[in-house]
Design a protein around this motif. Structure first.
Motif, PDB file in Angstrom:
ATOM      1  N   MET A 112     -62.832 -30.953  54.091  1.00  6.91           N
ATOM      2  CA  MET A 112     -61.559 -31.444  53.562  1.00  6.91           C
ATOM      3  C   MET A 112     -61.781 -32.444  52.437  1.00  6.91           C
ATOM      4  SD  MET A 112     -59.085 -31.708  56.934  1.00  6.91           S
ATOM      5  CE  MET A 112     -60.084 -32.946  57.756  1.00  6.91           C
ATOM      6  N   ARG A 113     -62.786 -33.287  52.603  1.00  6.16           N
ATOM      7  CA  ARG A 113     -63.100 -34.280  51.560  1.00  6.16           C
ATOM      8  C   ARG A 113     -63.511 -33.593  50.262  1.00  6.16           C
ATOM      9  NH1 ARG A 113     -64.115 -37.709  48.220  1.00  6.16           N
ATOM     10  NH2 ARG A 113     -65.608 -39.422  48.320  1.00  6.16           N
ATOM     11  N   ASP A 114     -64.346 -32.565  50.358  1.00 10.19           N
ATOM     12  CA  ASP A 114     -64.820 -31.868  49.162  1.00 10.19           C
ATOM     13  C   ASP A 114     -63.700 -31.082  48.509  1.00 10.19           C
ATOM     14  OD1 ASP A 114     -66.976 -31.190  47.376  1.00 10.19           O
ATOM     15  OD2 ASP A 114     -67.006 -29.190  48.258  1.00 10.19           O
ATOM     16  N   ARG A 115     -62.831 -30.481  49.319  1.00 10.56           N
ATOM     17  CA  ARG A 115     -61.697 -29.734  48.751  1.00 10.56           C
ATOM     18  C   ARG A 115     -60.753 -30.684  48.015  1.00 10.56           C
ATOM     19  NH1 ARG A 115     -60.328 -24.627  50.191  1.00 10.56           N
ATOM     20  NH2 ARG A 115     -58.130 -25.193  49.975  1.00 10.56           N
ATOM     21  N   GLU A 116     -60.475 -31.829  48.592  1.00 11.48           N
ATOM     22  CA  GLU A 116     -59.577 -32.781  47.923  1.00 11.48           C
ATOM     23  C   GLU A 116     -60.198 -33.296  46.636  1.00 11.48           C
ATOM     24  OE1 GLU A 116     -57.083 -34.679  51.660  1.00 11.48           O
ATOM     25  OE2 GLU A 116     -59.013 -35.565  51.088  1.00 11.48           O
ATOM     26  N   GLN A 117     -61.504 -33.508  46.643  1.00 11.52           N
ATOM     27  CA  GLN A 117     -62.177 -33.948  45.421  1.00 11.52           C
ATOM     28  C   GLN A 117     -62.109 -32.872  44.352  1.00 11.52           C
ATOM     29  OE1 GLN A 117     -65.752 -36.576  45.422  1.00 11.52           O
ATOM     30  NE2 GLN A 117     -66.796 -34.740  44.717  1.00 11.52           N
ATOM     31  N   ASP A 118     -62.044 -31.618  44.781  1.00 16.50           N
ATOM     32  CA  ASP A 118     -61.928 -30.498  43.853  1.00 16.50           C
ATOM     33  C   ASP A 118     -60.462 -30.207  43.499  1.00 16.50           C
ATOM     34  OD1 ASP A 118     -63.203 -28.619  42.280  1.00 16.50           O
ATOM     35  OD2 ASP A 118     -63.088 -27.027  43.781  1.00 16.50           O
ATOM     36  N   ARG A 119     -59.582 -31.138  43.853  1.00 16.24           N
ATOM     37  CA  ARG A 119     -58.142 -31.039  43.570  1.00 16.24           C
ATOM     38  C   ARG A 119     -57.510 -29.824  44.236  1.00 16.24           C
ATOM     39  NH1 ARG A 119     -57.638 -32.125  37.187  1.00 16.24           N
ATOM     40  NH2 ARG A 119     -59.388 -30.668  37.153  1.00 16.24           N
ATOM     41  N   ARG A 120     -57.882 -29.603  45.493  1.00 13.65           N
ATOM     42  CA  ARG A 120     -57.285 -28.556  46.321  1.00 13.65           C
ATOM     43  C   ARG A 120     -56.656 -29.197  47.543  1.00 13.65           C
ATOM     44  NH1 ARG A 120     -59.342 -23.202  45.994  1.00 13.65           N
ATOM     45  NH2 ARG A 120     -60.678 -22.863  44.179  1.00 13.65           N
ATOM     46  N   GLU A 121     -55.829 -28.411  48.242  1.00 13.75           N
ATOM     47  CA  GLU A 121     -55.312 -28.887  49.524  1.00 13.75           C
ATOM     48  C   GLU A 121     -56.468 -29.025  50.507  1.00 13.75           C
ATOM     49  OE1 GLU A 121     -52.335 -29.867  50.321  1.00 13.75           O
ATOM     50  OE2 GLU A 121     -51.468 -29.424  48.359  1.00 13.75           O
ATOM     51  N   ALA A 122     -56.369 -30.010  51.395  1.00 14.30           N
ATOM     52  CA  ALA A 122     -57.467 -30.268  52.328  1.00 14.30           C
ATOM     53  C   ALA A 122     -57.738 -29.074  53.235  1.00 14.30           C
ATOM     54  CB  ALA A 122     -57.156 -31.504  53.168  1.00 14.30           C
ATOM     55  N   SER A 123     -56.689 -28.421  53.701  1.00 18.90           N
ATOM     56  CA  SER A 123     -56.859 -27.263  54.583  1.00 18.90           C
ATOM     57  C   SER A 123     -56.705 -25.978  53.773  1.00 18.90           C
ATOM     58  CB  SER A 123     -55.824 -27.286  55.709  1.00 18.90           C
ATOM     59  OG  SER A 123     -56.022 -26.201  56.598  1.00 18.90           O
TER      60      SER A 123
END
Length: 276
Positions: A112-123
């Motif tokens: 979730m942390r990496d997805r948010e850093q990639d400007r995506r939804e956490a899930s």
């Protein structure tokens, strides 16, 4: 994250004088050691001493470095270099991480942390599932024969998101059908990531309460074929098995084998997060 955006739009060069020192691992004792940035990301998810009992003889960071060394280079525990903590200490912590389900929890948070850093939804909303059969060299433990791959060993059932991040994994004897192992894995996946709407598979799956997209190999194709969406899970398998410990399955217990996959995934996520 700002550094990642600058790299993507071409406004910054990755190997600047500042970045070269930040990413250089040559001054570390071993390339498998955690960088300071990686340790800062990982430390909050690990157990904290409660102030009772005997103090730790070795730092938790050094113990994790010892575990990473064994997993990365595929050596026996008792062959660890002497400048790392004792193998018995590292193995005890390794089993505590695996048996306590901590690796699942850490991997979940880092995804979730990496997805948010990639400007995506956490899930994620899309997941891709596949399986890999590997030989099992453990003297004891469950194994089976995969007639399709002609492998006597075990089967790793993996599910990743559209970016190739490992979401969940399970290990079974190799004679378990992909559909049976995959169905059990997906049921656990939707508890971890309830917003998953579509699951990409390589065969018709029944019993899934989600939209299913089937991506098949072209009929008569030989060798490697780049398949839409499914190539991401193939890429992830190749990246994870860069850890020599995962070239074959050397673990007696199935859940410890799954833990080794999660540990490799955590290493990939830490590197992605800290380089972002």
């Amino acid at each position: 994250m700002a550094a990642r955006r600058e790299w993507l739009d071409g406004s910054a060069v990755v190997w600047t004088k500042e970045n070269r020192a930040r990413y250089d691992r040559r001054n570390q004792r071993y390339p498998s050691d955690l960088t300071p940035d990686e340790w800062r990301e990982l430390e909050p998810f690990l157990s904290i001493a409660q102030g009772i009992g005997r103090p730790r003889t070795y730092s938790l960071q050094e113990i994790i470095n010892g575990i990473r060394y064994v997993q990365r280079y595929g050596i026996p525990w008792d062959a660890m270099p002497k400048d790392l903590p004792p193998s018995s200490t590292c193995y005890d912590y390794w089993r505590a991480l695996v048996d306590g389900g901590h690796l699942d929890r850490i991997n979940h948070h880092l995804v979730m942390r990496d997805r948010e850093q990639d400007r995506r939804e956490a899930s994620p909303t899309l997941a891709i599932i596949d399986a890999q059969s590997v030989k099992c060299d453990a003297p004891q433990g469950e194994r089976g024969y995969d007639a399709g791959k002609k492998v006597l060993g075990r089967k790793r059932h993996l599910v990743v998101d559209s970016g190739g991040r490992l979401l969940a994994v399970s290990v079974t004897p190799a004679n378990v059908q992909d559909q049976d192992g995959g169905l059990a894995l997906v049921k656990r996946l939707v508890r971890l990531y309830p917003w998953v709407e579509t699951i990409v598979v390589d065969a018709v799956q029944s019993g899934l309460k989600r939209a299913v997209e089937v991506v098949l190999r072209p009929e008569g194709a030989k060798g490697f074929v780049l398949l839409p969406k499914r190539w991401k899970v193939e890429q992830s398998i190749a990246a994870l098995t860069g850890s020599r410990h995962l070239k074959t399955d050397n673990e007696t217990l199935l859940h410890v084998s799954a833990g080794a996959m999660l540990f490799a995934s955590i290493g990939r996520l830490l590197a992605s997060i800290t380089m972002g």
